[in-house]
Write an enzyme that holds these catalytic residues in place. Structure first.
Site, mmCIF file in Angstrom:
data_model
loop_
_atom_site.group_PDB
_atom_site.id
_atom_site.type_symbol
_atom_site.label_atom_id
_atom_site.label_comp_id
_atom_site.label_asym_id
_atom_site.label_seq_id
_atom_site.Cartn_x
_atom_site.Cartn_y
_atom_site.Cartn_z
ATOM 1 N N LYS A 193 2.295 -11.359 -1.454
ATOM 2 C CA LYS A 193 1.239 -11.092 -1.429
ATOM 3 C C LYS A 193 0.836 -10.865 -3.119
ATOM 4 O O LYS A 193 0.881 -10.236 -3.436
ATOM 5 C CB LYS A 193 0.979 -9.909 -0.758
ATOM 6 C CG LYS A 193 1.598 -8.631 -0.463
ATOM 7 C CD LYS A 193 1.291 -8.369 1.081
ATOM 8 C CE LYS A 193 2.392 -6.826 1.266
ATOM 9 N NZ LYS A 193 1.340 -6.123 2.148
ATOM 10 N N ARG A 224 -2.395 -0.906 12.810
ATOM 11 C CA ARG A 224 -2.623 0.143 12.128
ATOM 12 C C ARG A 224 -3.233 1.277 12.513
ATOM 13 O O ARG A 224 -3.310 2.106 13.762
ATOM 14 C CB ARG A 224 -4.657 -0.371 12.210
ATOM 15 C CG ARG A 224 -5.779 0.425 11.561
ATOM 16 C CD ARG A 224 -5.509 1.024 10.196
ATOM 17 N NE ARG A 224 -5.469 -0.491 9.589
ATOM 18 C CZ ARG A 224 -5.989 -1.094 8.902
ATOM 19 N NH1 ARG A 224 -7.751 -0.898 8.681
ATOM 20 N NH2 ARG A 224 -5.866 -2.005 8.223
ATOM 21 N N ARG A 246 -1.688 -5.173 15.770
ATOM 22 C CA ARG A 246 -2.290 -6.959 14.951
ATOM 23 C C ARG A 246 -1.116 -7.526 16.151
ATOM 24 O O ARG A 246 -0.386 -7.946 14.555
ATOM 25 C CB ARG A 246 -2.668 -6.391 14.085
ATOM 26 C CG ARG A 246 -4.151 -5.749 13.931
ATOM 27 C CD ARG A 246 -4.918 -5.244 12.469
ATOM 28 N NE ARG A 246 -3.393 -4.699 12.555
ATOM 29 C CZ ARG A 246 -3.857 -4.171 11.235
ATOM 30 N NH1 ARG A 246 -5.032 -5.044 10.138
ATOM 31 N NH2 ARG A 246 -2.845 -3.491 10.248
ATOM 32 N N ASP A 255 -0.776 0.938 7.693
ATOM 33 C CA ASP A 255 -0.352 -0.223 8.062
ATOM 34 C C ASP A 255 1.077 -0.040 8.309
ATOM 35 O O ASP A 255 1.687 0.107 7.300
ATOM 36 C CB ASP A 255 -0.639 -1.216 7.435
ATOM 37 C CG ASP A 255 -2.176 -2.061 7.310
ATOM 38 O OD1 ASP A 255 -2.742 -1.566 7.842
ATOM 39 O OD2 ASP A 255 -2.542 -2.669 6.406
ATOM 40 N N GLU A 271 0.682 -0.595 3.944
ATOM 41 C CA GLU A 271 -0.179 -0.838 3.384
ATOM 42 C C GLU A 271 -0.886 0.883 3.197
ATOM 43 O O GLU A 271 -0.843 1.313 4.769
ATOM 44 C CB GLU A 271 -1.088 -2.102 3.263
ATOM 45 C CG GLU A 271 -0.849 -3.112 3.309
ATOM 46 C CD GLU A 271 -2.231 -4.288 3.149
ATOM 47 O OE1 GLU A 271 -2.914 -4.160 2.703
ATOM 48 O OE2 GLU A 271 -1.754 -5.619 2.765
ATOM 49 N N ASN A 303 -4.864 1.451 3.717
ATOM 50 C CA ASN A 303 -6.073 1.181 3.278
ATOM 51 C C ASN A 303 -7.294 2.274 3.331
ATOM 52 O O ASN A 303 -7.447 3.472 4.245
ATOM 53 C CB ASN A 303 -6.552 0.072 4.964
ATOM 54 C CG ASN A 303 -5.920 -0.880 5.012
ATOM 55 O OD1 ASN A 303 -6.268 -1.695 4.123
ATOM 56 N ND2 ASN A 303 -4.780 -0.819 5.776
#
Length: 315
Positions: A160, A210, A225, A273, A281, A283
């Site tokens: 990514k 999340r 998600r 995440d 991740e 955020n």
């Protein structure tokens, strides 16, 4: 308090799910005054203070005409009790410049959340590298050879871009390496751009969670998600289905290790995440999912955020 939200255009808010809207609504419910501007409205003239063209607003409770503008004025940012930076990614040059203007406003006395320097210091994908004990094997590189070696070691990988958002530009490559060369060229632009590569975590089928951390404390529910159909991305922007659930013991372990450390650096709100047991991740720009968690579980995430904001302002 008089609170200034630096955010995207108010007219573009999807109020049924927008986290910034939920913050504003809770702030107004408590009697705080709400104002808003966009990063493009920030200005700093030599010898002067950082100012902005701001809109003073009242929330109406109407799902369509959701706010009423009660005034428009030019104001120095330090005149507000709190400034909340909620501009959505991408973290591009304009976002970067906005953090410098906000940091100057801090020097003039403004209280900015999340702290501008901390926003710059914690790129949302690179930030996980500091906490490698919680991450699946991860590589950051420009080198095609390094990516190929990583693929040989781990078999199935995710690639990514470092500046992607909403699941944009994410590729999965299996053990056969099909299209790996083409994907590397697309993402690293023949060695000109740094990318991230992670070992594929099959638990993505149960969702990309999340986990929100506010004032260093984890919200007790997360939003899983879940990818739909043949999609590998769970991001809501990529069609994922959001299912709220209690955080797991591992989620809490990660949050309680990372949250207080980042709160000390000026990050009042972060969104971790987590796929399976692995952090992917961190955020920091404008973490979302407040409304989805609140609506599905009854736990009032906006109230927890404004509690933390009020506590920070009291210190």
């Amino acid at each position: 308090m008089n609170i200034l939200f630096v955010a995207d255009p108010l007219e573009a808010f999807k109020t049924y799910k927008d986290t910034t809207f939920s913050m504003m609504r809770e702030a107004q419910r408590r009697g705080h005054r709400v104002s808003a501007c966009e990063p493009r409205h920030l200005a700093w003239e030599s010898g002067g203070q950082v100012r902005a063209a701001v809109r003073d607003i009242e929330l109406t409770g109407d799902g369509h005409a959701w706010f009423r503008e009660t005034g428009a004025r030019d104001a120095a940012l330090h005149e507000f009790d709190a400034v909340i930076m909620r501009k959505d990614p991408p973290f591009d040059s304009e976002y970067f410049y906005a953090t410098h203007l906000l940091e100057q406003a801090e020097r003039e006395g403004a209280r900015v959340f999340n702290k501008p320097a901390a926003l710059r210091d914690h790129p949302e994908k690179l930030a996980v590298m500091e906490f490698s004990q919680f991450t699946a094997p991860t590589l950051v590189t420009r080198s095609e050879e390094e990516v190929r070696r990583f693929h040989q070691r781990h078999g199935e990988i995710i690639l990514k871009p470092l500046d992607g958002m909403g699941g944009m530009g994410i590729f999965r490559v299996g053990p056969d390496g099909l299209n790996l060369g083409s994907i590397i060229e697309t993402l690293n632009r023949h060695g000109a751009t740094t990318i991230m590569v992670q070992r594929f975590v099959p638990e993505i089928a149960q969702g990309d969670k999340r986990v929100l951390v506010i004032g260093g404390q984890p919200v007790p529910f997360c939003l899983a998600r879940i990818p739909q159909g043949s999609e590998i991305r769970g991001n809501l922007a990529a069609g994922g289905k959001g299912v709220a659930q209690p955080i797991s013991a591992r989620d809490r372990e990660i949050a309680e290790a990372i949250g207080p450390a980042l709160a000390q650096r000026g990050l009042l709100l972060i969104g971790l995440d987590v796929i399976g047991d692995w952090l992917t991740e961190i955020n920091v720009t404008s973490p979302t999912c407040f409304q989805e968690i609140t609506q599905q579980t009854g736990f009032d995430v906006p109230a927890m955020f404004i509690d933390a904001l009020e506590a920070a302002m009291a210190r």
